[in-house]
Scaffold this motif. Sequence first.
Motif, PDB file in Angstrom:
ATOM      1  N   SER A 131       0.811  -1.220   0.000  1.00 18.67           N
ATOM      2  CA  SER A 131       0.000   0.000   0.000  1.00 18.67           C
ATOM      3  C   SER A 131       0.841   1.264   0.000  1.00 18.67           C
ATOM      4  O   SER A 131       0.394   2.317  -0.446  1.00 18.67           O
ATOM      5  CB  SER A 131      -0.922   0.005   1.221  1.00 18.67           C
ATOM      6  OG  SER A 131      -0.163  -0.064   2.424  1.00 18.67           O
ATOM      7  N   SER A 132       2.085   1.179   0.490  1.00 16.01           N
ATOM      8  CA  SER A 132       2.934   2.365   0.619  1.00 16.01           C
ATOM      9  C   SER A 132       4.061   2.331  -0.406  1.00 16.01           C
ATOM     10  O   SER A 132       4.744   1.317  -0.557  1.00 16.01           O
ATOM     11  CB  SER A 132       3.536   2.439   2.027  1.00 16.01           C
ATOM     12  OG  SER A 132       4.522   3.457   2.094  1.00 16.01           O
ATOM     13  N   PRO A 133       4.302   3.446  -1.103  1.00 18.58           N
ATOM     14  CA  PRO A 133       5.399   3.482  -2.073  1.00 18.58           C
ATOM     15  C   PRO A 133       6.773   3.519  -1.424  1.00 18.58           C
ATOM     16  O   PRO A 133       7.777   3.320  -2.106  1.00 18.58           O
ATOM     17  CB  PRO A 133       5.133   4.778  -2.853  1.00 18.58           C
ATOM     18  CG  PRO A 133       4.398   5.652  -1.878  1.00 18.58           C
ATOM     19  CD  PRO A 133       3.552   4.715  -1.059  1.00 18.58           C
ATOM     20  N   THR A 134       6.850   3.751  -0.110  1.00 18.44           N
ATOM     21  CA  THR A 134       8.142   3.859   0.554  1.00 18.44           C
ATOM     22  C   THR A 134       8.563   2.572   1.254  1.00 18.44           C
ATOM     23  O   THR A 134       9.573   2.551   1.950  1.00 18.44           O
ATOM     24  CB  THR A 134       8.119   5.005   1.585  1.00 18.44           C
ATOM     25  OG1 THR A 134       7.137   4.717   2.598  1.00 18.44           O
ATOM     26  CG2 THR A 134       7.786   6.323   0.925  1.00 18.44           C
ATOM     27  N   VAL A 135       7.816   1.486   1.064  1.00 17.71           N
ATOM     28  CA  VAL A 135       8.198   0.186   1.619  1.00 17.71           C
ATOM     29  C   VAL A 135       9.236  -0.455   0.698  1.00 17.71           C
ATOM     30  O   VAL A 135       9.137  -0.377  -0.524  1.00 17.71           O
ATOM     31  CB  VAL A 135       6.966  -0.718   1.765  1.00 17.71           C
ATOM     32  CG1 VAL A 135       7.359  -2.161   2.039  1.00 17.71           C
ATOM     33  CG2 VAL A 135       6.076  -0.209   2.885  1.00 17.71           C
ATOM     34  N   GLY A 136      10.242  -1.122   1.284  1.00 21.67           N
ATOM     35  CA  GLY A 136      11.273  -1.771   0.499  1.00 21.67           C
ATOM     36  C   GLY A 136      10.791  -3.054  -0.149  1.00 21.67           C
ATOM     37  O   GLY A 136      10.024  -3.825   0.440  1.00 21.67           O
ATOM     38  N   VAL A 137      11.248  -3.305  -1.364  1.00 19.92           N
ATOM     39  CA  VAL A 137      10.853  -4.501  -2.104  1.00 19.92           C
ATOM     40  C   VAL A 137      11.338  -5.769  -1.403  1.00 19.92           C
ATOM     41  O   VAL A 137      10.590  -6.742  -1.253  1.00 19.92           O
ATOM     42  CB  VAL A 137      11.398  -4.444  -3.544  1.00 19.92           C
ATOM     43  CG1 VAL A 137      11.182  -5.766  -4.266  1.00 19.92           C
ATOM     44  CG2 VAL A 137      10.756  -3.303  -4.313  1.00 19.92           C
ATOM     45  N   ALA A 138      12.589  -5.774  -0.957  1.00 14.70           N
ATOM     46  CA  ALA A 138      13.196  -7.008  -0.441  1.00 14.70           C
ATOM     47  C   ALA A 138      12.521  -7.495   0.832  1.00 14.70           C
ATOM     48  O   ALA A 138      12.067  -8.637   0.908  1.00 14.70           O
ATOM     49  CB  ALA A 138      14.691  -6.795  -0.220  1.00 14.70           C
ATOM     50  N   GLY A 139      12.449  -6.658   1.856  1.00 11.64           N
ATOM     51  CA  GLY A 139      11.869  -7.087   3.121  1.00 11.64           C
ATOM     52  C   GLY A 139      10.411  -7.487   2.985  1.00 11.64           C
ATOM     53  O   GLY A 139       9.964  -8.485   3.569  1.00 11.64           O
ATOM     54  N   TYR A 140       9.652  -6.720   2.213  1.00  9.95           N
ATOM     55  CA  TYR A 140       8.240  -7.012   1.963  1.00  9.95           C
ATOM     56  C   TYR A 140       8.080  -8.382   1.311  1.00  9.95           C
ATOM     57  O   TYR A 140       7.246  -9.198   1.714  1.00  9.95           O
ATOM     58  CB  TYR A 140       7.693  -5.900   1.072  1.00  9.95           C
ATOM     59  CG  TYR A 140       6.339  -6.128   0.440  1.00  9.95           C
ATOM     60  CD1 TYR A 140       5.174  -5.660   1.048  1.00  9.95           C
ATOM     61  CD2 TYR A 140       6.223  -6.750  -0.800  1.00  9.95           C
ATOM     62  CE1 TYR A 140       3.936  -5.830   0.436  1.00  9.95           C
ATOM     63  CE2 TYR A 140       4.993  -6.917  -1.405  1.00  9.95           C
ATOM     64  CZ  TYR A 140       3.847  -6.465  -0.793  1.00  9.95           C
ATOM     65  OH  TYR A 140       2.625  -6.628  -1.398  1.00  9.95           O
ATOM     66  N   THR A 141       8.897  -8.661   0.304  1.00  3.60           N
ATOM     67  CA  THR A 141       8.762  -9.899  -0.450  1.00  3.60           C
ATOM     68  C   THR A 141       9.244 -11.107   0.342  1.00  3.60           C
ATOM     69  O   THR A 141       8.636 -12.182   0.291  1.00  3.60           O
ATOM     70  CB  THR A 141       9.528  -9.799  -1.771  1.00  3.60           C
ATOM     71  OG1 THR A 141       9.069  -8.647  -2.497  1.00  3.60           O
ATOM     72  CG2 THR A 141       9.324 -11.037  -2.624  1.00  3.60           C
ATOM     73  N   LEU A 142      10.336 -10.964   1.090  1.00  7.19           N
ATOM     74  CA  LEU A 142      10.855 -12.086   1.862  1.00  7.19           C
ATOM     75  C   LEU A 142       9.865 -12.529   2.936  1.00  7.19           C
ATOM     76  O   LEU A 142       9.858 -13.694   3.342  1.00  7.19           O
ATOM     77  CB  LEU A 142      12.187 -11.725   2.515  1.00  7.19           C
ATOM     78  CG  LEU A 142      13.350 -11.449   1.563  1.00  7.19           C
ATOM     79  CD1 LEU A 142      14.598 -11.080   2.358  1.00  7.19           C
ATOM     80  CD2 LEU A 142      13.619 -12.634   0.653  1.00  7.19           C
ATOM     81  N   SER A 143       9.023 -11.625   3.421  1.00  7.33           N
ATOM     82  CA  SER A 143       8.019 -11.995   4.411  1.00  7.33           C
ATOM     83  C   SER A 143       6.756 -12.561   3.758  1.00  7.33           C
ATOM     84  O   SER A 143       5.851 -13.018   4.455  1.00  7.33           O
ATOM     85  CB  SER A 143       7.640 -10.789   5.275  1.00  7.33           C
ATOM     86  OG  SER A 143       6.974  -9.801   4.507  1.00  7.33           O
ATOM     87  N   GLY A 144       6.681 -12.513   2.452  1.00  9.22           N
ATOM     88  CA  GLY A 144       5.521 -13.018   1.727  1.00  9.22           C
ATOM     89  C   GLY A 144       4.982 -11.987   0.761  1.00  9.22           C
ATOM     90  O   GLY A 144       4.903 -12.208  -0.434  1.00  9.22           O
ATOM     91  N   GLY A 145       4.595 -10.827   1.322  1.00 11.92           N
ATOM     92  CA  GLY A 145       4.106  -9.756   0.484  1.00 11.92           C
ATOM     93  C   GLY A 145       2.660  -9.914   0.076  1.00 11.92           C
ATOM     94  O   GLY A 145       2.352 -10.382  -1.019  1.00 11.92           O
ATOM     95  N   ALA A 146       1.725  -9.506   0.962  1.00 11.02           N
ATOM     96  CA  ALA A 146       0.292  -9.584   0.666  1.00 11.02           C
ATOM     97  C   ALA A 146      -0.170  -8.240   0.117  1.00 11.02           C
ATOM     98  O   ALA A 146      -0.483  -7.318   0.864  1.00 11.02           O
ATOM     99  CB  ALA A 146      -0.493  -9.947   1.928  1.00 11.02           C
ATOM    100  N   SER A 147      -0.216  -8.116  -1.181  1.00  9.63           N
ATOM    101  CA  SER A 147      -0.601  -6.853  -1.797  1.00  9.63           C
ATOM    102  C   SER A 147      -2.083  -6.571  -1.568  1.00  9.63           C
ATOM    103  O   SER A 147      -2.931  -7.392  -1.942  1.00  9.63           O
ATOM    104  CB  SER A 147      -0.320  -6.887  -3.297  1.00  9.63           C
ATOM    105  OG  SER A 147      -0.861  -5.743  -3.931  1.00  9.63           O
ATOM    106  N   PRO A 148      -2.437  -5.420  -0.976  1.00  2.98           N
ATOM    107  CA  PRO A 148      -3.851  -5.084  -0.810  1.00  2.98           C
ATOM    108  C   PRO A 148      -4.479  -4.577  -2.104  1.00  2.98           C
ATOM    109  O   PRO A 148      -5.679  -4.315  -2.146  1.00  2.98           O
ATOM    110  CB  PRO A 148      -3.814  -3.976   0.248  1.00  2.98           C
ATOM    111  CG  PRO A 148      -2.498  -3.306   0.024  1.00  2.98           C
ATOM    112  CD  PRO A 148      -1.544  -4.386  -0.408  1.00  2.98           C
ATOM    113  N   VAL A 149      -3.672  -4.476  -3.149  1.00  2.00           N
ATOM    114  CA  VAL A 149      -4.154  -3.955  -4.432  1.00  2.00           C
ATOM    115  C   VAL A 149      -4.456  -5.086  -5.411  1.00  2.00           C
ATOM    116  O   VAL A 149      -5.458  -5.050  -6.127  1.00  2.00           O
ATOM    117  CB  VAL A 149      -3.116  -2.986  -5.035  1.00  2.00           C
ATOM    118  CG1 VAL A 149      -3.597  -2.456  -6.386  1.00  2.00           C
ATOM    119  CG2 VAL A 149      -2.850  -1.823  -4.082  1.00  2.00           C
TER     120      VAL A 149
END
Length: 624
Positions: A131-149
């Motif tokens: 949801s936020s453009p300032t979140v890092g790609v790597a950490g978000y993705t390594l945890s799974g990454g549940a896109s609300p979009v």
Amino acid sequence: MSSKIATATMLRSSVLGPVFLPGEDGYAEEASPYNLALTHHPGIIVGATNAADVQETVRCANAAGAPVAVLNTGHGPSTACPDDAILITTRRMRHVAVDSSSRTARAEAGVLWGEVVERASELGLAALAGSSPTVGVAGYTLSGGASPVMGRTYGWAADHVQKIEVVTSDGLLRQATPRSEADLFWALRGGKGNFGVVTALEFSLFPVSQLYAGALIFAGDDTEAVLRAYQAFTVTAPEEMNSSLALLRLPDVPFVPELMRGKLTVTVRVSYLGSESRGQELVRPLRDSAQPILDTVGVLPYAQIASIHSDPTDPGIAIEHFAMLSEFTPAVIDTMLEVVGPEASTGITMVDLRQLGGALARRPKVANAIGNRDAAFGVFALTVVPPELVEASRESGRELTKRLEIVGKNSDRNPSFLSPADADGDGVRRAYESHTYRRLQEIKAPGGSEEPVQVQPQHPAARTAARLIRLAVNDGVWVRDDPGIRGVTPTVIENPGASHVQCTRLVPSPGRRRDHRRVAATRGVPGDHPSGHCARTERAPRRQGTGTHRLLHAGHVVRGRRSVEGWEGLRPGSAGTGKDRRPNERPRWHRPSNGRAALGVGRSLGGRAECGCRVERGLCDRGR
């Protein structure tokens, strides 16, 4: 302190990025995360600019016996960095490449989602961003990454990763894919940062250029009506519809929009991948539940997805607690109204309820460590507090999430829905199915030790490359020990449905000043011809004026499950001719650095290894 200064001096001579010690200019800013509820005070900070900087830092940490921690933005759950740790910040690693023909993107470890969205949207493509453009790609993705979009439509971001470049704790840069370093690839996607320092990811993009999306904002007095309408809406919502609901109590301060300032509001966000007419039809019951005070839902270019949630971009202090729900029942609504409704007295700033399910509930084609996919909703409570009230407010929101776990009939967690309060062993363990957690432990610390999987791990120094030998296929069981060495009996671990084994062996070499290790393993992928890889390390002979370094010989590949016999030569096949190598596999040789050797894919430079040693049949014949 002198040893810390010596390590910092060594790092400054070997990395391109800046190195900071406590008290120096830039140290505090470099260690500062987005969520200021937590502060880091590492012994040394290295601002990595590329993968080589990360490798050198890990090697120096190994030499100093210091743990390693990693920080990009600091949005996600974290624990404080130890005072004796070396903190690697990846913010300077910002290269993004988008390939429209393959619909993929490669992002270095410091890249933010806003940068990927911008580059992809220029080519009519979309990523599974947050949801936020300032979140890092790597950490978000390594945890799974549940896109609300787009998550319910396409699944977890980690489900669509194709390659991960990672520096493991032995200082080696590895390329993890479904066919190379397959077990490491499985663990990284959902296992967070427990297995190394990720330097880049390559992932799929999707042909989406616009959405029917936006937000409906209602007055706090309409909370119950909107909650009940949203509950009914989620029951029949198709996978193309992604949505969430937030109860917001924003402070009475000038930068907050007047319609939301100092009062309770209810916001429903929607993102539909379909036609405008069908989107309007699906959203109509929400619009009819009460009179919106603001309605921004309409056709939206993918490049503007950040406007759906309008997350704050400036750092702040927030206390977070999470829960997963199997059901969104009337009891859940009643609990939310009691704790954070219009008549409630609470300090909680926001309660966010996100619908999961759809593609998020399905297993991907290439398995990963993301578990507990059957949860129907994820919920988190966030409390914004001033610095002086951080410690006193640590439990704010926990009462609500605990009660929602009960009425929502789910006590599990998910790697993407963890807070610092979940950093204890039990909290992290609940984020994975039991068999997944055991496998993560085995990969993190082979040999039977039960090293915990962590929210924000500090990577221990001086692990050997042998611990990361990949798994191979062997009739649905895992084997810990190599059955072909000096009468050792394999340890068979029952694991119904598994399709991998791990064969490793460590053999002391008699008559040498230091023991060295010989490792043999078979590798393969179901349906492929299995192949093997063996490696050895030994003390290089002392040469006048050059000192010594550890030499790694590798490149031998054997057919099938054949054992490596004998010690001298280690030549089970024709490594030089490539007869027994897999297609496109090149011999490997060592590459000394600061008295150590790194195992990596070599390049033939006129018959010499990169270290300058003469190459003979894929091996370098001497130490430099």
